[in-house]
Design an enzyme around this catalytic site. Structure first.
Site, PDB file in Angstrom:
ATOM      1  N   GLY A  90      36.739 -45.236  32.544  1.00 32.77           N
ATOM      2  CA  GLY A  90      36.309 -44.544  31.205  1.00 32.77           C
ATOM      3  C   GLY A  90      35.266 -45.677  30.327  1.00 32.77           C
TER       4      GLY A  90
ATOM      5  N   ASN B 239      48.206 -40.263  39.881  1.00 31.19           N
ATOM      6  CA  ASN B 239      48.430 -40.291  38.303  1.00 31.19           C
ATOM      7  C   ASN B 239      49.924 -40.158  38.119  1.00 31.19           C
ATOM      8  OD1 ASN B 239      45.834 -40.786  37.505  1.00 31.19           O
ATOM      9  ND2 ASN B 239      45.353 -38.480  37.768  1.00 31.19           N
TER      10      ASN B 239
ATOM     11  N   ASN C 272      40.661 -49.972  36.284  1.00 30.04           N
ATOM     12  CA  ASN C 272      41.703 -50.900  36.121  1.00 30.04           C
ATOM     13  C   ASN C 272      42.619 -51.024  37.305  1.00 30.04           C
ATOM     14  OD1 ASN C 272      41.414 -51.816  33.422  1.00 30.04           O
ATOM     15  ND2 ASN C 272      42.157 -49.680  32.898  1.00 30.04           N
TER      16      ASN C 272
ATOM     17  N   HIS D 148      34.327 -37.797  33.298  1.00 24.21           N
ATOM     18  CA  HIS D 148      34.481 -38.390  31.805  1.00 24.21           C
ATOM     19  C   HIS D 148      33.782 -37.463  30.706  1.00 24.21           C
ATOM     20  CE1 HIS D 148      37.144 -41.963  32.956  1.00 24.21           C
ATOM     21  NE2 HIS D 148      36.132 -41.993  34.050  1.00 24.21           N
TER      22      HIS D 148
ATOM     23  N   GLU E 181      43.907 -39.618  29.201  1.00 21.58           N
ATOM     24  CA  GLU E 181      43.437 -39.779  30.639  1.00 21.58           C
ATOM     25  C   GLU E 181      43.975 -38.342  31.184  1.00 21.58           C
ATOM     26  OE1 GLU E 181      44.167 -42.737  33.517  1.00 21.58           O
ATOM     27  OE2 GLU E 181      43.666 -44.458  31.895  1.00 21.58           O
TER      28      GLU E 181
HETATM   29  O1  ZDP Z   1      40.597 -39.772  36.426  1.00 19.23           O
HETATM   30  C1  ZDP Z   1      41.730 -39.653  36.341  1.00 19.23           C
HETATM   31  O2  ZDP Z   1      42.583 -38.601  36.689  1.00 19.23           O
HETATM   32  C2  ZDP Z   1      42.245 -40.733  36.020  1.00 19.23           C
HETATM   33  N1  ZDP Z   1      43.694 -40.694  35.203  1.00 19.23           N
HETATM   34  C3  ZDP Z   1      42.482 -42.089  36.720  1.00 19.23           C
HETATM   35  C4  ZDP Z   1      42.899 -43.338  36.390  1.00 19.23           C
HETATM   36  C5  ZDP Z   1      41.624 -44.168  35.722  1.00 19.23           C
HETATM   37  C6  ZDP Z   1      42.193 -45.494  35.258  1.00 19.23           C
HETATM   38  N2  ZDP Z   1      42.818 -45.511  33.813  1.00 19.23           N
HETATM   39  C7  ZDP Z   1      40.746 -46.326  35.290  1.00 19.23           C
HETATM   40  O3  ZDP Z   1      41.226 -47.485  34.865  1.00 19.23           O
HETATM   41  O4  ZDP Z   1      39.762 -45.957  35.831  1.00 19.23           O
HETATM   42  C8  ZDP Z   1      43.229 -46.109  36.231  1.00 19.23           C
END
Ligand code: ZDP
Length: 277
Positions: free
Chosen positions: A226, A66, A77, A165, A214
């Site tokens: 998410g 991150n 993503n 989440h 995030e």
């Molecule tokens: O779990 C976390 O610490 C997220 N910040 C990871 C990244 C998730 C992301 N935005 C997604 O698309 O799943 C890249």
């Protein structure tokens, strides 16, 4: 040492991709990744993703840092961007699937003929111990449960897509003051590994609007894990179909929670932006 990189994004959730195929050890430290992600004095990104050799029979391994240097288990993503990056490295233009080793298990992105990428994101995990959260006993689910944050009681549902989440349904997602509330969810003591926080507005049973704060990044334009977690929460709450469009600030993802195999299938774009050294 000169390191080549390529920037990709999925709906504005942007990543620095590194060709790390010659070693299982990332060629950057987390501190270096933080500097590269800086939008003013670095390249600018929500995270750094390494394409490493496969393990246990998989084609490749993905690791992601991150923008704060923490390491999530998975990134929805990001893994679409990784699939596109690998295809670009290999010079492959046809549609094909890759089996990717991640800290959340084997995830399978597939490049489609229309240019989109569909990812088999695996099964959602719902038990409090799997999130992890102390909001319920270890072997219980957290669905529509009260949580006090920022002087307000929220009804939350928790879902792990490998990463954690916390989902709240709201009447107007645009009205949520993300930058003030988001960090208070992220660092709430009931979430020992911190949390990604989604605010969901159900527009129709097949159309959800989502805003996300995030873990380790902040407000982003999109979050694939998410969107999957939010669709699961909406289905569990009886508020959406198993297949729906999730509209993020950066654009739409199609999410399908298959009844046949209990797995989430996420479809969306992954685009190359520029390369550098
Ligand atoms: O779990 C976390 O610490 C997220 N910040 C990871 C990244 C998730 C992301 N935005 C997604 O698309 O799943 C890249």
């Amino acid at each position: 040492m000169a390191i080549e990189f390529t920037k990709y994004h999925g709906l504005g959730n942007d990543f620095i991709l590194i060709d790390n195929r010659s070693s299982l050890a990332p060629c950057l430290t987390t501190d270096q990744a933080v500097k590269l992600c800086d939008r003013h004095v670095g390249i600018g990104a929500d995270g750094v993703i390494f394409a490493l050799p496969g393990q246990d029979g998989t084609d490749y391994t993905m690791r992601i840092f991150n923008s704060d240097g923490s390491e999530p288990e998975m990134c929805g993503n990001g893994i679409r961007c990784l699939a596109r990056f690998i295809a670009d490295l290999e010079g492959i233009a046809d549609s094909r699937a890759y089996r990717i080793h991640t800290l959340a298990g084997v995830i399978t992105p597939k490049l489609e003929a229309d240019g989109l990428v569909t990812v088999d994101m695996g099964e959602p995990r719902l038990l409090a111990a799997e999130i992890p959260t102390t909001l319920a006993a270890a072997d219980q689910q957290v669905i529509n449960q009260s949580l006090e944050v920022a002087g307000h009681t929220w009804q939350v549902t928790c879902v792990s897509m490998g990463n954690p989440h916390c989902i709240t349904f709201v009447d107007d997602a645009a009205a949520i003051p993300l930058a003030t509330i988001g960090p208070q969810f992220e660092h709430h003591p009931v979430f020992p590994k911190r949390i990604n926080t989604e605010f969901i507005q159900v527009v129709r049973s097949d159309y959800l609007k989502m805003r996300v704060w995030e873990r380790g990044v902040g407000a982003t334009l999109a979050c694939g894990t998410g969107a999957c977690a939010s669709l699961v929460a909406a289905v569990l709450m009886g508020r959406s179909d198993r297949r729906a469009t999730v509209e993020l600030p950066g654009g739409p993802l199609t999410i399908d929670w298959s009844e046949a195999d209990n797995r989430l299938y996420m479809t969306g774009p992954a685009e190359r932006v520029f390369a550098g050294v």
